[in-house]
Design an enzyme around this catalytic site. Structure first.
Site, PDB file in Angstrom:
ATOM      1  N   HIS A  91      42.243  50.646  46.736  1.00  0.00           N
ATOM      2  CA  HIS A  91      41.887  50.194  45.396  1.00  0.00           C
ATOM      3  C   HIS A  91      40.426  50.534  45.126  1.00  0.00           C
ATOM      4  O   HIS A  91      39.645  50.772  46.056  1.00  0.00           O
ATOM      5  CB  HIS A  91      42.101  48.684  45.271  1.00  0.00           C
ATOM      6  CG  HIS A  91      43.552  48.287  45.226  1.00  0.00           C
ATOM      7  ND1 HIS A  91      43.983  47.042  44.845  1.00  0.00           N
ATOM      8  CD2 HIS A  91      44.685  49.017  45.511  1.00  0.00           C
ATOM      9  CE1 HIS A  91      45.316  46.995  44.894  1.00  0.00           C
ATOM     10  NE2 HIS A  91      45.756  48.171  45.305  1.00  0.00           N
ATOM     11  N   GLU A  94      37.922  48.704  44.220  1.00  0.00           N
ATOM     12  CA  GLU A  94      36.953  47.773  44.818  1.00  0.00           C
ATOM     13  C   GLU A  94      36.821  48.039  46.316  1.00  0.00           C
ATOM     14  O   GLU A  94      35.720  47.993  46.869  1.00  0.00           O
ATOM     15  CB  GLU A  94      37.406  46.323  44.588  1.00  0.00           C
ATOM     16  CG  GLU A  94      37.509  45.912  43.116  1.00  0.00           C
ATOM     17  CD  GLU A  94      38.889  46.173  42.501  1.00  0.00           C
ATOM     18  OE1 GLU A  94      39.589  47.104  42.958  1.00  0.00           O
ATOM     19  OE2 GLU A  94      39.247  45.443  41.561  1.00  0.00           O
ATOM     20  N   CYS A 136      42.518  42.255  42.272  1.00  0.00           N
ATOM     21  CA  CYS A 136      43.807  41.724  42.749  1.00  0.00           C
ATOM     22  C   CYS A 136      43.550  40.776  43.939  1.00  0.00           C
ATOM     23  O   CYS A 136      42.413  40.608  44.372  1.00  0.00           O
ATOM     24  CB  CYS A 136      44.703  42.894  43.159  1.00  0.00           C
ATOM     25  SG  CYS A 136      44.230  43.622  44.753  1.00  0.00           S
TER      26      CYS A 136
HETATM   27 ZN   LIG Z   1      42.812  45.423  44.369  1.00  0.00          ZN
END
Ligand SMILES: [Zn+2]
Length: 167
Positions: free
Chosen positions: A54, A56, A85
């Protein structure tokens, strides 16, 4: 804060790079205590065939050494084009990131607000501050990218931000 806007725009730029590469259109920027950009990154789930890649996680991995340095520990801000998330929210607090700002809240997969309100890692979540959707127009830009992604994949659009910003 104008700096927030600038860094969120960079995160959206990264989201567009992810989209062009065929991955989920989410981007992130990690900023140090002096406003210096430590890393920029984006979602690479489909380009790298890694479900955990992801945006991040991308910036955290790039700056792992700095995040463990006491000059940066608990002093960095992570900007993301979409609310982190559950995995990324966990990674953020384990990285001792001080603040997180996102362009678009996500009531479906976003988790930072829920996890911050819950009981897990209380001592860490108490330390992190968050700024959801500070700019309505940037929320709409991020939402358009996510919607395009889902529609192109034949998935019903599920990011359901309520645009609760106060602006
Ligand atoms: Zn994530």
């Amino acid at each position: 804060m104008d700096n927030d806007r600038y860094f969120l725009e960079l995160a959206l730029e990264e989201a567009r790079i992810a989209s062009k590469g065929g991955s989920i259109p989410i981007g992130a920027v990690l900023v140090g205590p002096d406003g210096d950009i430590l890393s920029r990154g984006h979602n690479r789930v489909y380009t790298m065939h890694d479900p955990s890649w992801h945006a991040e996680i991308d910036v955290i991995r790039q700056s792992g050494k700095l995040l463990m340095d006491k000059k940066y520990k608990n002093k960095c801000t992570l900007y993301s084009s979409v609310e982190p998330c559950p995995m990324c929210s966990g990674a953020l607090i384990l990285s001792d990131i001080h603040r997180v700002v996102w362009a678009l809240s996500d009531n479906y997969l976003g988790a930072l607000r829920i996890m911050k309100d819950g009981q897990h890692f209380r001592h860490k979540f108490d330390k992190i501050s968050s700024s959801p959707e500070p700019y309505h127009d940037l929320a709409l830009q991020s939402e358009a990218l996510m919607k395009e992604w889902n529609v192109n994949r034949g998935i019903p659009y599920v990011v359901s931000s309520v645009h609760t910003n106060n602006k």
